[in-house]
Structure formats: structure tokens, C-alpha cells
Design an enzyme around this catalytic site. Sequence first.
Site, PDB file in Angstrom:
ATOM      1  N   LYS A 165     -10.372 -89.671  -3.800  1.00 14.70           N
ATOM      2  CA  LYS A 165     -10.899 -88.464  -3.158  1.00 14.70           C
ATOM      3  C   LYS A 165     -11.861 -88.850  -2.028  1.00 14.70           C
ATOM      4  CE  LYS A 165     -12.005 -84.650  -5.692  1.00 14.70           C
ATOM      5  NZ  LYS A 165     -12.871 -83.883  -6.600  1.00 14.70           N
TER       6      LYS A 165
ATOM      7  N   PHE B 250     -22.212 -68.758  -5.931  1.00 22.45           N
ATOM      8  CA  PHE B 250     -21.353 -67.598  -6.184  1.00 22.45           C
ATOM      9  C   PHE B 250     -20.092 -67.658  -5.337  1.00 22.45           C
ATOM     10  CE2 PHE B 250     -25.674 -66.396  -7.196  1.00 22.45           C
ATOM     11  CZ  PHE B 250     -25.515 -65.885  -8.476  1.00 22.45           C
ATOM     12  N   LEU B 251     -19.840 -68.810  -4.716  1.00 26.64           N
ATOM     13  CA  LEU B 251     -18.739 -68.828  -3.746  1.00 26.64           C
ATOM     14  C   LEU B 251     -17.393 -68.627  -4.410  1.00 26.64           C
ATOM     15  CD1 LEU B 251     -17.275 -71.844  -3.832  1.00 26.64           C
ATOM     16  CD2 LEU B 251     -19.249 -72.461  -2.462  1.00 26.64           C
TER      17      LEU B 251
ATOM     18  N   LYS C  32     -26.372 -66.069 -12.982  1.00 23.21           N
ATOM     19  CA  LYS C  32     -25.007 -66.528 -12.709  1.00 23.21           C
ATOM     20  C   LYS C  32     -24.032 -66.020 -13.780  1.00 23.21           C
ATOM     21  CE  LYS C  32     -21.505 -68.869 -11.291  1.00 23.21           C
ATOM     22  NZ  LYS C  32     -20.825 -68.824 -10.041  1.00 23.21           N
TER      23      LYS C  32
ATOM     24  N   PHE D 116     -13.740 -55.583  -6.543  1.00 26.13           N
ATOM     25  CA  PHE D 116     -13.341 -55.947  -7.916  1.00 26.13           C
ATOM     26  C   PHE D 116     -12.848 -54.748  -8.719  1.00 26.13           C
ATOM     27  CE2 PHE D 116     -13.815 -60.462  -8.806  1.00 26.13           C
ATOM     28  CZ  PHE D 116     -14.174 -60.859  -7.522  1.00 26.13           C
TER      29      PHE D 116
ATOM     30  N   GLY E 191      -4.254 -54.930 -11.706  1.00 27.14           N
ATOM     31  CA  GLY E 191      -3.132 -55.858 -11.596  1.00 27.14           C
ATOM     32  C   GLY E 191      -2.826 -56.527 -12.914  1.00 27.14           C
TER      33      GLY E 191
ATOM     34  N   GLY F  62      -7.673 -64.588 -13.245  1.00 29.31           N
ATOM     35  CA  GLY F  62      -7.402 -65.974 -13.642  1.00 29.31           C
ATOM     36  C   GLY F  62      -8.329 -66.880 -12.872  1.00 29.31           C
TER      37      GLY F  62
ATOM     38  N   CYS G 179     -12.869 -70.305 -12.821  1.00 27.73           N
ATOM     39  CA  CYS G 179     -14.228 -69.893 -13.180  1.00 27.73           C
ATOM     40  C   CYS G 179     -14.308 -68.710 -14.125  1.00 27.73           C
ATOM     41  CB  CYS G 179     -15.015 -69.570 -11.915  1.00 27.73           C
ATOM     42  SG  CYS G 179     -15.324 -71.031 -10.951  1.00 27.73           S
TER      43      CYS G 179
ATOM     44  N   LYS H 289     -13.182 -69.038 -17.929  1.00 26.15           N
ATOM     45  CA  LYS H 289     -13.983 -70.066 -18.614  1.00 26.15           C
ATOM     46  C   LYS H 289     -15.444 -69.616 -18.753  1.00 26.15           C
ATOM     47  CE  LYS H 289     -15.127 -73.703 -15.842  1.00 26.15           C
ATOM     48  NZ  LYS H 289     -16.527 -74.005 -15.699  1.00 26.15           N
TER      49      LYS H 289
HETATM   50  C1  UDX Z   1     -15.243 -66.269  -9.040  1.00 28.78           C
HETATM   51  C2  UDX Z   1     -16.452 -65.417  -8.637  1.00 28.78           C
HETATM   52  O1  UDX Z   1     -16.004 -64.321  -7.826  1.00 28.78           O
HETATM   53  C3  UDX Z   1     -17.464 -66.265  -7.873  1.00 28.78           C
HETATM   54  O2  UDX Z   1     -18.603 -65.498  -7.556  1.00 28.78           O
HETATM   55  C4  UDX Z   1     -17.853 -67.449  -8.753  1.00 28.78           C
HETATM   56  O3  UDX Z   1     -18.733 -68.293  -8.042  1.00 28.78           O
HETATM   57  C5  UDX Z   1     -16.625 -68.232  -9.185  1.00 28.78           C
HETATM   58  O4  UDX Z   1     -15.686 -67.360  -9.830  1.00 28.78           O
HETATM   59  P1  UDX Z   1     -13.061 -67.235  -7.829  1.00 28.78           P
HETATM   60  O5  UDX Z   1     -12.703 -67.866  -9.125  1.00 28.78           O
HETATM   61  O6  UDX Z   1     -12.937 -68.040  -6.585  1.00 28.78           O
HETATM   62  O7  UDX Z   1     -14.583 -66.712  -7.861  1.00 28.78           O
HETATM   63  O8  UDX Z   1     -12.107 -65.959  -7.684  1.00 28.78           O
HETATM   64  P2  UDX Z   1     -12.262 -64.376  -7.504  1.00 28.78           P
HETATM   65  O9  UDX Z   1     -12.069 -63.998  -6.097  1.00 28.78           O
HETATM   66  O10 UDX Z   1     -13.483 -63.897  -8.179  1.00 28.78           O
HETATM   67  O11 UDX Z   1     -10.983 -63.872  -8.339  1.00 28.78           O
HETATM   68  C6  UDX Z   1     -10.825 -64.223  -9.694  1.00 28.78           C
HETATM   69  C7  UDX Z   1      -9.623 -63.575 -10.312  1.00 28.78           C
HETATM   70  O12 UDX Z   1      -9.821 -62.178 -10.444  1.00 28.78           O
HETATM   71  C8  UDX Z   1      -8.332 -63.742  -9.518  1.00 28.78           C
HETATM   72  O13 UDX Z   1      -7.279 -64.042 -10.422  1.00 28.78           O
HETATM   73  C9  UDX Z   1      -8.126 -62.387  -8.889  1.00 28.78           C
HETATM   74  O14 UDX Z   1      -6.764 -62.112  -8.652  1.00 28.78           O
HETATM   75  C10 UDX Z   1      -8.710 -61.474  -9.947  1.00 28.78           C
HETATM   76  N1  UDX Z   1      -9.163 -60.174  -9.405  1.00 28.78           N
HETATM   77  C11 UDX Z   1     -10.209 -60.125  -8.531  1.00 28.78           C
HETATM   78  C12 UDX Z   1      -8.553 -59.002  -9.826  1.00 28.78           C
HETATM   79  O15 UDX Z   1      -7.614 -59.018 -10.637  1.00 28.78           O
HETATM   80  N2  UDX Z   1      -9.003 -57.803  -9.329  1.00 28.78           N
HETATM   81  C13 UDX Z   1     -10.022 -57.721  -8.462  1.00 28.78           C
HETATM   82  O16 UDX Z   1     -10.369 -56.593  -8.068  1.00 28.78           O
HETATM   83  C14 UDX Z   1     -10.650 -58.922  -8.036  1.00 28.78           C
END
Ligand code: UDX
Length: 455
Positions: free
Chosen positions: A39, A174-175, A226, A271, A275, A279, A282, A285
Site C-alpha cells: 500500500k 464522520f466522513l 460518534k 437518510f 430501499g 450496508g 461502518c 458494525k
Molecule cells: C457512514 C456514516 O454516514 C459516516 O458519517 C460515518 O463516518 C461512516 O459510516 P458510509 O459507510 O460511507 O458512512 O456510508 P453512508 O453514506 O452513510 O451509507 C451507508 C449505507 O446506508 C449505504 O448502504 C446506503 O445505501 C444506506 N442508506 C443511506 C440508505 O439505505 N438510505 C439512506 O437514506 C441513506
Amino acid sequence: MENKIPLSVVGLGHVGLPTALGLAELGWQVTGVDSDRDKVTRISGGQVPFYEPGLQELLSKHLESGRFRPTEDINEAIRSASVVFLCVGTPQREDGEPDLTQVEAIARTIAQHLNGYKLVVEKSTVPIITARWIKKTIQRYARATAPVAAGAGVSNANGEAEAPALDVASNPEFLQEGKALKGFLEPDRIICGVETEKAREILTAIYQPLKRPMVITDLTTAELIKHAANAFLTTKISFINTIADLCEAVGADVTQVARGIGLDPRIGPDFLQAGIGYGGYCLPKDLRAFIRLAEEHRVDFDLLKAVEKVNEQRIDYFIKKIRQVVWVLRGKTVGVLGLAFKPGTDDIREALSQKIIDRLLKEGASLQLHDPRAMANMQRVFPREAGRVSYCASPYEAARKADVLLLVTEWPEYRELDLARLRDAMEVPVLVDGRNLFDPHELRAIGFEYHSVGR
Ligand code: UDX
């Protein structure tokens, strides 16, 4: 102190690399370290090892500017820095507990290299009180390895070497994958849990160029923020998915319900996308870890257990929907659009697509898979298999002679598809949209039998 503090970021994964490059972009001198030699070699050669929009350009920029220096030498990375950001993985163990082996190992390594004041900043998502454990571990092992630190250390009344001053902070990230740089450079808020004025001053100086609201708390509160944020996000998703079930039962439209409630600023529009569930690496888990944590502290968080249960049932819901549409799955050709756990990433960790593929293969279907970014990763999990699993160069190829087409990840480019061409490629034009990407009227007008979620 501005821009003079040398920083190190430990762990160059989905959180660490954007963090390191984001800090370099703010003007800081950043050493990035990872134990994975391959990496580091790739990153040093200017190649980002995973897909994240904008990251490639920023890597080139800061290798060039010299503000970002990748290395595999952890000892040197710690010795050269006053502030060490911990972005190492906290994978889930089989029993559901987070595995903190990497965090602990880094803490012990830091203990051996206390050649001056260090602020250790925990960025990985970790259980509450991990920051205190990090501090305790460093202090404990620093004492045991005093000779290494002695050169720069101070002596106590007995003339014994004491480790130099140490602070620990919690600065949760929170990214979101796919928007990592935006998340770093334009955060809604910056959370810093600190114990001392010095740690507060340093973190304020580091993030000052962002000019975003900072919430400064104690260590444990920052860690809890968090957990609470992620848990609330999953609650929103499971809530709207249950509303979607109700919409299907009574003939209402969940997308309009989401809009109708989301315009209330107390609820907010984000959010609320119904659907097949959430998944990714983050949210599932972190929610599991948070439920366990509440249990450990004898706090009844049944609410979150229900959130998790709703999400786990989404796959059954989706498979049942597909079965209701095609009847018998054995011997059918199923096209699948979207494999990444969400758009904008090539990440398939805890992607719902994996569970769906697994179930469909067990039911005896043949799969034609497509994703703009994640096919290489998915091939490692489900290799090509003649007549059963194929990876397609385009969505049209995935639709070719298919009995049904599934939309699993809502990549924006799928919205731009030539729908007539897609229809003509299929054996029968049936589309089951797990993410409500398409407009039902448009799809039906073009001749598709179209099914979506909660409408
Ligand atoms: C998430 C948190 O949003 C972020 O703040 C934290 O730091 C890490 O975990 P991430 O895992 O990158 O980020 O994905 P995210 O955009 O949150 O989506 C997670 C899952 O939720 C995806 O499978 C997405 O499809 C699903 N989702 C999201 C929904 O089903 N509906 C929504 O309205 C939003």
C-alpha cells in the site's frame, strides 16, 4: 504554532488517507504511515489503492508539494510528529466486539518513542473509554521502556526518567465514503474530546483553517457523539424502510412521505431513502458495537435492536419481492446493476449485494453482474463461473437475455441509461429497483414491468 506542528497519520485506509491529504491541504506537514508495504509503495508512487473521488489529484498534489510523506516506518513516523492521528482499522471480531488489536499495538509503539510531547488523536470509531485505555497503555509501556524515551524525558524527584508529557484526544471522523474529501474539508462540525488546554489549543489550531463549528468536549462525550450519530442515522433508515412496507400495504408512496416529513427541519431530508437497507463497513458494525456497549453498561437500548432487526430483514424482503415477480428463480438469468455498498465507491465490505448474490445463487439463478467501480473487488468474493456468474462490461450486457434486472446500487450513471436499449436487450423487460432510482411512470411507459420499494 500554525502549520509548524509536525503531524503523523497512522493507517492509510478509507479514513486515514483522506485525513492525511486533507491535513496537507490545510497546510500541515503530514507523515502518513501504514504497515502494509504494498500500500505504501503504491501511495508513494502516486496511486490511491481504492476509489475515492478527488483523492488521486490531492495525492499527486501533496506528493509534489512535499507536504505529504508516506512511509512504512512507524517508529520514525511517531518520533517525527507531535500529533499522531490514529486511523487504524477496528474490524469486528466473530463475537461482534470490535477488535482493538491494532489500536493497542500502536499505543505500545508510541510508548517506545516518546521523544517529546505527543498528542495522540483517536479518529477510528472505537468503543467509549478507548481513549482512556490508549493513554493508560502508553503510560504503562512508556515506563517499562523508559531508556528509549529517557533522552528526551524529564527526571522525577528520585532522578528516574519520566516519559515526556502526553495528551490523548478523541476526534471522531464522520466522513462518508465517496464524499470523503468533502467530509474532511467541509464538515458540518468538528468534534474534539480533550483533557487539557494544550490539546484543545493544538486541535483548534489544526482545524482553524476550515472555519467550521467546533464542539469541544471531554474524551468520553466525544466518543459517544460518534456512536450516537451513526446509531441515529441507522434509525432513520430502518424507520423509513418500515414506512415503505406500510406504504406498499396501503398503496401510498414512500418517496413522497419522505419528502413530506423531511421538509420539517426537526426531521430533515437526509437518510430517508427507502430501499434494501444500509450496508458498508461502518454503519452495521458500529451499530452492533453500540448495542453491545449499552448492554455492557446495563442500558436497555431495545430501540436499536429493532433498528438492526429491520435492516437484517430487508434482504428477505428483497428476495421475496424478486420471487413474487419472477416466480421460480432456478434456471433464470438475473442481471444485477450495482455491487458497491453505495455509489461513489469500489467498496463491497458488508455490501447488501453480496448477500443478494449469495441467495440468488443458492436459489439456482445465473447472474450477470455490473458495477462501474466494484467489479474487481467482487470477483475476489464471487469468481466468474461459466453459466452461473459473469461480470459485464456494460449495464446493457448485464441485461442481455435476462429474465429480470435488479437495481441494487443507485449509481447516478444508471439514471442516464438508454432505457429502450435496456428493454430490448432483455428476454422479458422486468426491473426490480431496490433503491427507487427510476421514475415508475417513465419505466412503465417504455414497456417495463417495474417494481420498486414502498410505492
Ligand atoms: C457512514 C456514516 O454516514 C459516516 O458519517 C460515518 O463516518 C461512516 O459510516 P458510509 O459507510 O460511507 O458512512 O456510508 P453512508 O453514506 O452513510 O451509507 C451507508 C449505507 O446506508 C449505504 O448502504 C446506503 O445505501 C444506506 N442508506 C443511506 C440508505 O439505505 N438510505 C439512506 O437514506 C441513506
